[in-house]
Write a protein that holds these residues in place. Structure first.
Motif, PDB file in Angstrom:
ATOM      1  N   ASP A   1      49.042  47.585  32.531  1.00 34.02           N
ATOM      2  CA  ASP A   1      48.111  48.351  33.332  1.00 34.02           C
ATOM      3  C   ASP A   1      46.674  48.056  32.723  1.00 34.02           C
ATOM      4  O   ASP A   1      45.681  47.820  33.190  1.00 34.02           O
ATOM      5  CB  ASP A   1      48.229  49.784  33.934  1.00 34.02           C
ATOM      6  N   GLU A   2      46.623  48.751  31.667  1.00 35.25           N
ATOM      7  CA  GLU A   2      45.745  48.559  30.592  1.00 35.25           C
ATOM      8  C   GLU A   2      45.286  47.259  30.364  1.00 35.25           C
ATOM      9  O   GLU A   2      43.955  47.067  30.217  1.00 35.25           O
ATOM     10  CB  GLU A   2      45.698  49.410  29.371  1.00 35.25           C
ATOM     11  N   ALA A   3      46.215  46.271  30.083  1.00 34.09           N
ATOM     12  CA  ALA A   3      45.868  45.014  29.837  1.00 34.09           C
ATOM     13  C   ALA A   3      44.953  44.326  31.033  1.00 34.09           C
ATOM     14  O   ALA A   3      44.017  43.557  31.047  1.00 34.09           O
ATOM     15  CB  ALA A   3      47.064  44.141  29.674  1.00 34.09           C
ATOM     16  N   VAL A   4      45.468  44.622  32.257  1.00 34.78           N
ATOM     17  CA  VAL A   4      44.806  44.138  33.375  1.00 34.78           C
ATOM     18  C   VAL A   4      43.445  44.700  33.565  1.00 34.78           C
ATOM     19  O   VAL A   4      42.346  43.945  33.877  1.00 34.78           O
ATOM     20  CB  VAL A   4      45.604  44.664  34.793  1.00 34.78           C
ATOM     21  N   VAL A   5      43.049  45.969  33.191  1.00 35.94           N
ATOM     22  CA  VAL A   5      41.692  46.655  33.303  1.00 35.94           C
ATOM     23  C   VAL A   5      40.844  46.036  32.354  1.00 35.94           C
ATOM     24  O   VAL A   5      39.753  45.592  32.609  1.00 35.94           O
ATOM     25  CB  VAL A   5      41.932  47.986  32.958  1.00 35.94           C
ATOM     26  N   ASP A   6      41.282  45.850  31.088  1.00 33.90           N
ATOM     27  CA  ASP A   6      40.695  45.373  29.952  1.00 33.90           C
ATOM     28  C   ASP A   6      40.092  43.727  30.534  1.00 33.90           C
ATOM     29  O   ASP A   6      39.004  43.099  30.332  1.00 33.90           O
ATOM     30  CB  ASP A   6      41.147  45.287  28.664  1.00 33.90           C
ATOM     31  N   ALA A   7      41.068  43.068  30.866  1.00 29.96           N
ATOM     32  CA  ALA A   7      40.893  41.595  31.344  1.00 29.96           C
ATOM     33  C   ALA A   7      39.972  41.381  32.586  1.00 29.96           C
ATOM     34  O   ALA A   7      38.971  40.417  32.526  1.00 29.96           O
ATOM     35  CB  ALA A   7      42.412  40.893  31.545  1.00 29.96           C
ATOM     36  N   SER A   8      40.114  42.420  33.432  1.00 33.84           N
ATOM     37  CA  SER A   8      38.996  42.331  34.666  1.00 33.84           C
ATOM     38  C   SER A   8      37.552  42.762  34.267  1.00 33.84           C
ATOM     39  O   SER A   8      36.719  41.998  34.700  1.00 33.84           O
ATOM     40  CB  SER A   8      39.658  43.565  35.511  1.00 33.84           C
ATOM     41  N   LYS A   9      37.734  43.589  33.160  1.00 35.75           N
ATOM     42  CA  LYS A   9      36.312  43.693  32.552  1.00 35.75           C
ATOM     43  C   LYS A   9      35.716  42.684  31.921  1.00 35.75           C
ATOM     44  O   LYS A   9      34.480  42.283  32.235  1.00 35.75           O
ATOM     45  CB  LYS A   9      36.344  44.892  31.580  1.00 35.75           C
ATOM     46  N   ALA A  10      36.505  41.727  31.226  1.00 36.79           N
ATOM     47  CA  ALA A  10      36.047  40.613  30.547  1.00 36.79           C
ATOM     48  C   ALA A  10      35.491  39.776  31.525  1.00 36.79           C
ATOM     49  O   ALA A  10      34.411  38.750  31.388  1.00 36.79           O
ATOM     50  CB  ALA A  10      37.165  39.991  29.586  1.00 36.79           C
ATOM     51  N   VAL A  11      36.291  39.483  32.613  1.00 38.50           N
ATOM     52  CA  VAL A  11      35.955  38.381  33.636  1.00 38.50           C
ATOM     53  C   VAL A  11      34.561  38.847  34.532  1.00 38.50           C
ATOM     54  O   VAL A  11      33.732  38.186  34.538  1.00 38.50           O
ATOM     55  CB  VAL A  11      37.134  38.440  34.838  1.00 38.50           C
ATOM     56  N   SER A  12      34.436  40.337  34.472  1.00 38.44           N
ATOM     57  CA  SER A  12      33.244  40.677  35.161  1.00 38.44           C
ATOM     58  C   SER A  12      32.042  40.790  34.255  1.00 38.44           C
ATOM     59  O   SER A  12      30.790  40.368  34.825  1.00 38.44           O
ATOM     60  CB  SER A  12      33.493  42.275  35.660  1.00 38.44           C
ATOM     61  N   LEU A  13      32.097  40.608  33.014  1.00 34.86           N
ATOM     62  CA  LEU A  13      31.074  40.528  32.117  1.00 34.86           C
ATOM     63  C   LEU A  13      30.563  39.004  32.066  1.00 34.86           C
ATOM     64  O   LEU A  13      29.456  38.789  31.732  1.00 34.86           O
ATOM     65  CB  LEU A  13      31.485  40.760  30.599  1.00 34.86           C
ATOM     66  N   ASP A  14      31.735  38.149  32.124  1.00 38.23           N
ATOM     67  CA  ASP A  14      31.183  36.760  32.289  1.00 38.23           C
ATOM     68  C   ASP A  14      32.122  35.846  33.211  1.00 38.23           C
ATOM     69  O   ASP A  14      33.334  35.459  32.913  1.00 38.23           O
ATOM     70  CB  ASP A  14      31.273  36.120  30.934  1.00 38.23           C
ATOM     71  N   PRO A  15      31.733  35.791  34.583  1.00 37.04           N
ATOM     72  CA  PRO A  15      32.601  34.972  35.359  1.00 37.04           C
ATOM     73  C   PRO A  15      32.592  33.565  34.995  1.00 37.04           C
ATOM     74  O   PRO A  15      33.791  32.903  35.723  1.00 37.04           O
ATOM     75  CB  PRO A  15      31.898  35.383  36.831  1.00 37.04           C
ATOM     76  N   THR A  16      31.859  33.170  34.200  1.00 36.57           N
ATOM     77  CA  THR A  16      32.098  31.643  33.902  1.00 36.57           C
ATOM     78  C   THR A  16      32.924  31.266  32.806  1.00 36.57           C
ATOM     79  O   THR A  16      33.038  30.120  32.136  1.00 36.57           O
ATOM     80  CB  THR A  16      30.678  31.053  33.590  1.00 36.57           C
ATOM     81  N   TRP A  17      33.660  32.342  32.234  1.00 39.38           N
ATOM     82  CA  TRP A  17      34.272  32.016  30.730  1.00 39.38           C
ATOM     83  C   TRP A  17      35.791  31.944  31.262  1.00 39.38           C
ATOM     84  O   TRP A  17      36.672  32.829  31.724  1.00 39.38           O
ATOM     85  CB  TRP A  17      34.156  33.424  30.013  1.00 39.38           C
ATOM     86  N   PRO A  18      36.477  30.915  30.960  1.00 36.24           N
ATOM     87  CA  PRO A  18      37.739  30.669  31.518  1.00 36.24           C
ATOM     88  C   PRO A  18      38.804  31.510  30.860  1.00 36.24           C
ATOM     89  O   PRO A  18      40.020  32.015  31.445  1.00 36.24           O
ATOM     90  CB  PRO A  18      37.923  29.238  31.014  1.00 36.24           C
ATOM     91  N   LYS A  19      38.447  32.072  29.346  1.00 37.29           N
ATOM     92  CA  LYS A  19      39.521  32.737  28.589  1.00 37.29           C
ATOM     93  C   LYS A  19      39.936  34.261  29.608  1.00 37.29           C
ATOM     94  O   LYS A  19      40.875  34.550  29.313  1.00 37.29           O
ATOM     95  CB  LYS A  19      39.123  32.964  27.263  1.00 37.29           C
ATOM     96  N   GLY A  20      38.672  34.587  30.082  1.00 33.89           N
ATOM     97  CA  GLY A  20      38.847  35.863  30.603  1.00 33.89           C
ATOM     98  C   GLY A  20      39.866  35.528  31.860  1.00 33.89           C
ATOM     99  O   GLY A  20      40.705  36.657  32.107  1.00 33.89           O
ATOM    100  N   PHE A  21      39.770  34.685  32.404  1.00 35.00           N
ATOM    101  CA  PHE A  21      40.654  34.564  33.732  1.00 35.00           C
ATOM    102  C   PHE A  21      42.171  34.408  33.078  1.00 35.00           C
ATOM    103  O   PHE A  21      43.024  34.803  33.518  1.00 35.00           O
ATOM    104  CB  PHE A  21      40.284  33.346  34.405  1.00 35.00           C
ATOM    105  N   TYR A  22      42.102  33.703  31.906  1.00 29.17           N
ATOM    106  CA  TYR A  22      43.498  33.407  31.447  1.00 29.17           C
ATOM    107  C   TYR A  22      44.128  34.590  31.036  1.00 29.17           C
ATOM    108  O   TYR A  22      45.368  34.915  31.544  1.00 29.17           O
ATOM    109  CB  TYR A  22      43.287  32.415  30.143  1.00 29.17           C
ATOM    110  N   ARG A  23      43.358  35.442  30.378  1.00 29.60           N
ATOM    111  CA  ARG A  23      44.048  36.791  30.054  1.00 29.60           C
ATOM    112  C   ARG A  23      44.393  37.601  31.250  1.00 29.60           C
ATOM    113  O   ARG A  23      45.335  38.332  31.435  1.00 29.60           O
ATOM    114  CB  ARG A  23      42.823  37.848  28.959  1.00 29.60           C
TER     115      ARG A  23
END
Length: 247
Positions: free
Chosen positions: A24-46
């Motif tokens: 659950d915490e992994a989902v929260v942090d990965a979602s934050k990474a995607v929201s900070l940069d929606p064009t970053w593929p690694k965020g979607f991967y995480r």
């Protein structure tokens, strides 16, 4: 680690949480990474990997497909997407089976409820027709002949005879019996001893009656009524004995 605007920090911490089994915490942090940069593929991967560990297959497929639009050649995301799609297919199939079972269960419960309602309706009808206040409806189950509706009703002769349909049926049955009667009486014609007894009995009754009527000069003529026609033979005997009227 305290920089709340660093996408890399959140992505790496998501991977760490994933390794520790804190999905659950992994989902929260990965979602934050995607929201900070929606064009970053690694965020979607995480985020896709975190959804896979949660077995959130629809979310995993949707996230990894979005990441592959940013990085179509990413082997890692392609492999993860393939895994997620396979599990999604199994999940959807299991879901369809589950929904089918739920529908069947609902239908079964509705049928049982309908049967219960029908039985209660019948029981209520029986209760209302009971004459004894202490009588239990369950007694009908082993003594069905005691139903009030099964009691024979007296037949009124006047009502029966006034029904045109019943009168027509009785007339038809009488006609059929009269047509069939001669066939039944054919053996009588070969029984000479019985015919002789009949003839003597008829003469013993009819002849004195006719002689008395002539001697006294009583108005009218004797009338002989043959209840059992004997195939038409008995009326002939009565006529031969001198009866002026034979029915």
């Amino acid at each position: 680690a305290g920089n709340n605007t660093d996408k890399t920090v959140f992505a790496n911490r998501s991977a760490a949480y994933l390794a520790l089994g804190r999905y659950d915490e992994a989902v929260v942090d990965a979602s934050k990474a995607v929201s900070l940069d929606p064009t970053w593929p690694k965020g979607f991967y995480r985020l896709g990997c975190a959804f896979i560990m949660q077995q959130a297959w629809p979310d995993a497929v949707q996230t990894l497909q979005a990441g592959l639009q940013l990085a179509p050649d990413s082997k890692g995301m392609q492999e993860k997407l393939k895994i997620a799609e396979e599990h999604l297919g199994e999940y959807m199939q299991a879901r369809r089976v589950e929904l089918g079972m739920q529908r069947r269960d609902i239908v079964h419960k509705l049928r049982e409820a309908r049967r219960a309602d029908n039985r209660e309706l019948v029981l209520n009808g029986w209760r209302q027709s009971m004459s004894g206040p202490g009588f239990e409806v369950e007694d009908y189950e082993w003594r069905p002949t005691f139903l009030p509706g099964a009691k024979l009703r007296p037949i009124s002769k006047e009502i029966f005879e006034s029904d045109n349909r019943k009168a027509a049926a009785m007339s038809y049955v009488t006609s059929i019996s009269e047509l069939d009667q001669p066939k039944k009486m054919l053996p009588l014609l070969t029984d000479e001893a019985r015919l002789r007894v009949y003839e003597e009995a008829i003469e013993a009754v009819v002849c004195p009656m006719v002689e008395k009527s002539k001697a006294e000069g009583v108005g009218g003529t004797p009338h002989v009524l043959t209840v059992e026609a004997g195939g038409g033979y008995l009326p002939l005997m009565a006529g031969r004995s001198g009866a002026p009227r034979v029915t």
